[in-house]
Design an enzyme around this catalytic site. Structure first.
Site, PDB file in Angstrom:
ATOM      1  N   ARG A  37       0.818  -1.216   0.000  1.00 16.50           N
ATOM      2  CA  ARG A  37       0.000   0.000   0.000  1.00 16.50           C
ATOM      3  C   ARG A  37       0.852   1.267   0.000  1.00 16.50           C
ATOM      4  O   ARG A  37       0.428   2.299  -0.534  1.00 16.50           O
ATOM      5  CB  ARG A  37      -0.963  -0.008   1.201  1.00 16.50           C
ATOM      6  CG  ARG A  37      -2.177  -0.899   0.959  1.00 16.50           C
ATOM      7  CD  ARG A  37      -3.126  -0.900   2.138  1.00 16.50           C
ATOM      8  NE  ARG A  37      -4.421  -1.483   1.771  1.00 16.50           N
ATOM      9  CZ  ARG A  37      -5.387  -1.754   2.621  1.00 16.50           C
ATOM     10  NH1 ARG A  37      -5.225  -1.510   3.906  1.00 16.50           N
ATOM     11  NH2 ARG A  37      -6.516  -2.266   2.205  1.00 16.50           N
ATOM     12  N   LYS A 197     -13.607  -9.796   8.339  1.00 18.30           N
ATOM     13  CA  LYS A 197     -14.501  -8.637   8.481  1.00 18.30           C
ATOM     14  C   LYS A 197     -15.893  -8.999   7.945  1.00 18.30           C
ATOM     15  O   LYS A 197     -16.346  -8.486   6.921  1.00 18.30           O
ATOM     16  CB  LYS A 197     -13.920  -7.431   7.736  1.00 18.30           C
ATOM     17  CG  LYS A 197     -12.686  -6.835   8.420  1.00 18.30           C
ATOM     18  CD  LYS A 197     -12.158  -5.642   7.637  1.00 18.30           C
ATOM     19  CE  LYS A 197     -10.947  -5.029   8.327  1.00 18.30           C
ATOM     20  NZ  LYS A 197     -10.278  -4.013   7.485  1.00 18.30           N
ATOM     21  N   GLY A 349      -6.135  -5.677   2.493  1.00 17.40           N
ATOM     22  CA  GLY A 349      -4.909  -5.468   3.269  1.00 17.40           C
ATOM     23  C   GLY A 349      -4.215  -6.785   3.591  1.00 17.40           C
ATOM     24  O   GLY A 349      -3.031  -6.972   3.298  1.00 17.40           O
ATOM     25  N   GLY A 371     -12.405  -4.194   1.697  1.00 22.54           N
ATOM     26  CA  GLY A 371     -13.816  -3.794   1.809  1.00 22.54           C
ATOM     27  C   GLY A 371     -14.169  -2.793   0.723  1.00 22.54           C
ATOM     28  O   GLY A 371     -15.229  -2.886   0.091  1.00 22.54           O
TER      29      GLY A 371
HETATM   30  P1  ADP Z   1      -8.565  -8.442   4.111  1.00 27.05           P
HETATM   31  O1  ADP Z   1      -7.711  -7.472   4.890  1.00 27.05           O
HETATM   32  O2  ADP Z   1      -7.768  -9.155   3.070  1.00 27.05           O
HETATM   33  O3  ADP Z   1      -9.818  -7.812   3.557  1.00 27.05           O
HETATM   34  P2  ADP Z   1      -9.768  -9.402   6.561  1.00 27.05           P
HETATM   35  O4  ADP Z   1      -9.180  -8.246   7.294  1.00 27.05           O
HETATM   36  O5  ADP Z   1     -11.235  -9.466   6.412  1.00 27.05           O
HETATM   37  O6  ADP Z   1      -9.052  -9.576   5.142  1.00 27.05           O
HETATM   38  O7  ADP Z   1      -9.357 -10.774   7.302  1.00 27.05           O
HETATM   39  C1  ADP Z   1      -8.036 -11.181   7.525  1.00 27.05           C
HETATM   40  C2  ADP Z   1      -7.923 -11.887   8.843  1.00 27.05           C
HETATM   41  O8  ADP Z   1      -8.820 -13.005   8.870  1.00 27.05           O
HETATM   42  C3  ADP Z   1      -6.541 -12.462   9.097  1.00 27.05           C
HETATM   43  O9  ADP Z   1      -5.989 -11.865  10.263  1.00 27.05           O
HETATM   44  C4  ADP Z   1      -6.800 -13.965   9.300  1.00 27.05           C
HETATM   45  O10 ADP Z   1      -6.009 -14.546  10.303  1.00 27.05           O
HETATM   46  C5  ADP Z   1      -8.240 -13.973   9.710  1.00 27.05           C
HETATM   47  N1  ADP Z   1      -8.865 -15.289   9.503  1.00 27.05           N
HETATM   48  C6  ADP Z   1      -9.106 -15.938   8.363  1.00 27.05           C
HETATM   49  N2  ADP Z   1      -9.647 -17.152   8.576  1.00 27.05           N
HETATM   50  C7  ADP Z   1      -9.756 -17.301   9.920  1.00 27.05           C
HETATM   51  C8  ADP Z   1     -10.246 -18.324  10.777  1.00 27.05           C
HETATM   52  N3  ADP Z   1     -10.718 -19.461  10.289  1.00 27.05           N
HETATM   53  N4  ADP Z   1     -10.209 -18.090  12.103  1.00 27.05           N
HETATM   54  C9  ADP Z   1      -9.709 -16.952  12.587  1.00 27.05           C
HETATM   55  N5  ADP Z   1      -9.243 -15.931  11.849  1.00 27.05           N
HETATM   56  C10 ADP Z   1      -9.253 -16.109  10.529  1.00 27.05           C
HETATM   57  C1  3PG Z   2      -8.756  -1.876   4.859  1.00 25.76           C
HETATM   58  O1  3PG Z   2      -7.732  -2.397   5.334  1.00 25.76           O
HETATM   59  O2  3PG Z   2      -9.688  -2.540   4.342  1.00 25.76           O
HETATM   60  C2  3PG Z   2      -8.844  -0.383   4.826  1.00 25.76           C
HETATM   61  O3  3PG Z   2      -7.645   0.224   5.251  1.00 25.76           O
HETATM   62  C3  3PG Z   2     -10.020   0.107   5.653  1.00 25.76           C
HETATM   63  O4  3PG Z   2      -9.834  -0.177   7.017  1.00 25.76           O
HETATM   64  P1  3PG Z   2     -11.096  -0.134   8.001  1.00 25.76           P
HETATM   65  O5  3PG Z   2     -11.942  -1.334   7.626  1.00 25.76           O
HETATM   66  O6  3PG Z   2     -10.535  -0.240   9.390  1.00 25.76           O
HETATM   67  O7  3PG Z   2     -11.825   1.151   7.759  1.00 25.76           O
HETATM   68 MG    MG Z   3      -7.589  -6.937   6.943  1.00 27.81          MG
END
Ligand code: ADP
Ligand code: 3PG
Ligand code: MG
Length: 392
Positions: A37, A197, A349, A371
């Site tokens: 990023r 998330k 991220g 997101g």
């Molecule tokens: P991104 O940032 O790519 O959009 P998210 O922030 O939604 O993804 O999710 C990433 C997190 O989800 C990571 O920290 C990962 O460890 C967690 N995660 C994925 N699968 C599991 C699981 N089965 N149990 C607990 N945490 C998980």
């Molecule tokens: C992300 O990692 O998806 C963006 O930086 C937004 O973060 P936030 O979901 O905490 O607003």
């Molecule tokens: Mg994330």
């Protein structure tokens, strides 16, 4: 939809630019785990500095509701310094009027960075006075934070009321690439969703049932769907408040052309991950364990859908990838998406952190949005894009 970019700003020499970026990156023991990023925002930063602008850079990191009540952007500022070979001073207490004097002293072609803006409570409230205060720091507002453009916050939306607002080069690239994916997607269109998330991703899944041919799920979000179906998920991460919403998605799926696929088998361990990982069927998860990854049967099933797809969009790891024992599902998805001939977009991220260097060239577009990317696919725009000036 076309927006004015920094190239449309007539005269930048000596002008102050408030630049919002998304430097919300993964940290490991306080160090930068993945700097994509930051790297992606460098062309915008370099362009503005080369034209003699003075930059006030703003980003968030983490969430105040997380574990660290005082998460600092220091490691991020240090990495930016290395990448750009220029000093990046962090400014704290910038919500006070006195900070403006410090900001006014920034020389031409130099920059400062504001400390973690998410930790100023007015930011998330999109407080008008705070937005106005941020705007008083600069002559122009530039948004290069595609990854946070789905948030209606002061440094993203509010500030644009008080300053001429332009897209950064990364923002412009993201809008072009993602628009291409949704305008006329080649079919089958496969959407891969994982991560944790759940609340924000689940509503997007509901909307994308209209667009995608197949939606496959992994990660903690899949746990919530398994729980909603009525299967035991033991001590897995499940968002119980979202179970009802997951049921709505199931119901909608029965009336749509698109298919929603859940893991057939999963990798489990005890909550503290001391037990040797073991593979079980999706409906045989013992009550004292937790799900941490998708299993081999699921990988094979998903791999076939990836092979058939002509457009693939992926956000969210398939498991707790930070522990290498639970990164196999994510690695398998990455490998097959990279090898497929489909038009492929990967974003998020954490998802970015999982991408191995050898695959980077094989992905059509690596989006800095997680997101944000999903909401953009759903609506074709974002609040942070709407407030930027339209190009003729
Ligand atoms: P991104 O940032 O790519 O959009 P998210 O922030 O939604 O993804 O999710 C990433 C997190 O989800 C990571 O920290 C990962 O460890 C967690 N995660 C994925 N699968 C599991 C699981 N089965 N149990 C607990 N945490 C998980
Ligand atoms: C992300 O990692 O998806 C963006 O930086 C937004 O973060 P936030 O979901 O905490 O607003
Ligand atoms: Mg994330």
């Amino acid at each position: 939809m076309r927006k004015k970019t920094i190239k449309d700003i007539p005269n930048l020499f000596g002008k102050k630019v408030f630049l919002t970026v998304d430097f919300n990156i993964s940290l490991e023991n306080g160090h930068v785990a993945n700097d994509t990023r930051i790297v992606e925002a460098i062309p915008t930063i370099k362009y503005l500095l080369s034209k003699g602008a003075k930059l006030i850079i703003s980003s968030h990191l983490g969430r105040p509701s997380g574990h660290d009540p005082n998460l600092t952007l220091k490691p991020v500022a240090n990495r930016l310094e290395q990448l750009i070979s220029k000093k990046v001073n962090l400014i704290d207490r910038y919500w006070e009027k006195s900070a403006l004097t410090k900001i006014n002293k920034v020389p031409k072609g130099e920059m400062v960075m504001l400390e973690n803006i998410r930790y100023v409570k007015e930011e998330e409230l999109n407080d008008r006075n705070f937005s106005k205060h941020l705007a008083s720091m600069a002559d122009y507002f530039v948004n290069d934070a595609f990854g946070t453009a789905h948030r209606v916050h002061s440094s993203i939306v509010g500030i644009a009321e008080f300053l001429p607002a332009f897209a950064g080069l990364l923002m412009d690239k993201e809008i072009r690439m993602l628009s291409e994916a949704i305008e006329k997607p080649k079919r089958p269109f496969l959407l891969i969703i994982g991560g944790a998330k759940t609340p924000e991703k689940i509503s997007v899944i509901e909307k994308l049932l209209d667009i995608a041919d197949n939606i496959i799920l992994g990660g903690a979000i899949a746990n919530t769907f398994l729980a909603a179906w009525g299967f035991g998920t033991g001590r897995s991460v499940v968002d119980y408040e979202m179970v009802e919403m997951a049921r709505v998605v199931f119901w909608k799926t029965t009336r749509k052309h698109s298919a929603l696929l859940l893991p057939l088998d999963v990798v489990i361990s005890d909550k503290d991950r001391k037990m040797k990982p073991q593979v079980v069927e999706y409906n045989k998860v013992p009550h004292h364990v937790a799900i941490f990854d998708i299993g081999p049967k699921t990988m094979k099933n998903y791999q076939e859908l990836i092979r058939e797809a002509k457009t693939i969009i992926w956000n969210g790891p398939m498991g707790l990838y930070e522990d290498p024992r639970f990164a196999k599902g994510t690695d398998s998805i990455l490998k097959h998406v990279a090898e497929s001939k489909a038009f492929s977009i990967i974003g998020g991220g954490d998802t970015l952190t999982t991408i191995k260097k050898e695959y980077v060239e094989k992905i059509d577009h690596i989006s800095t949005g997680g997101g944000a990317m999903l909401v953009f696919l759903e609506n074709g725009t974002l609040p942070g894009i709407e407030v930027l000036l339209d190009a003729k």
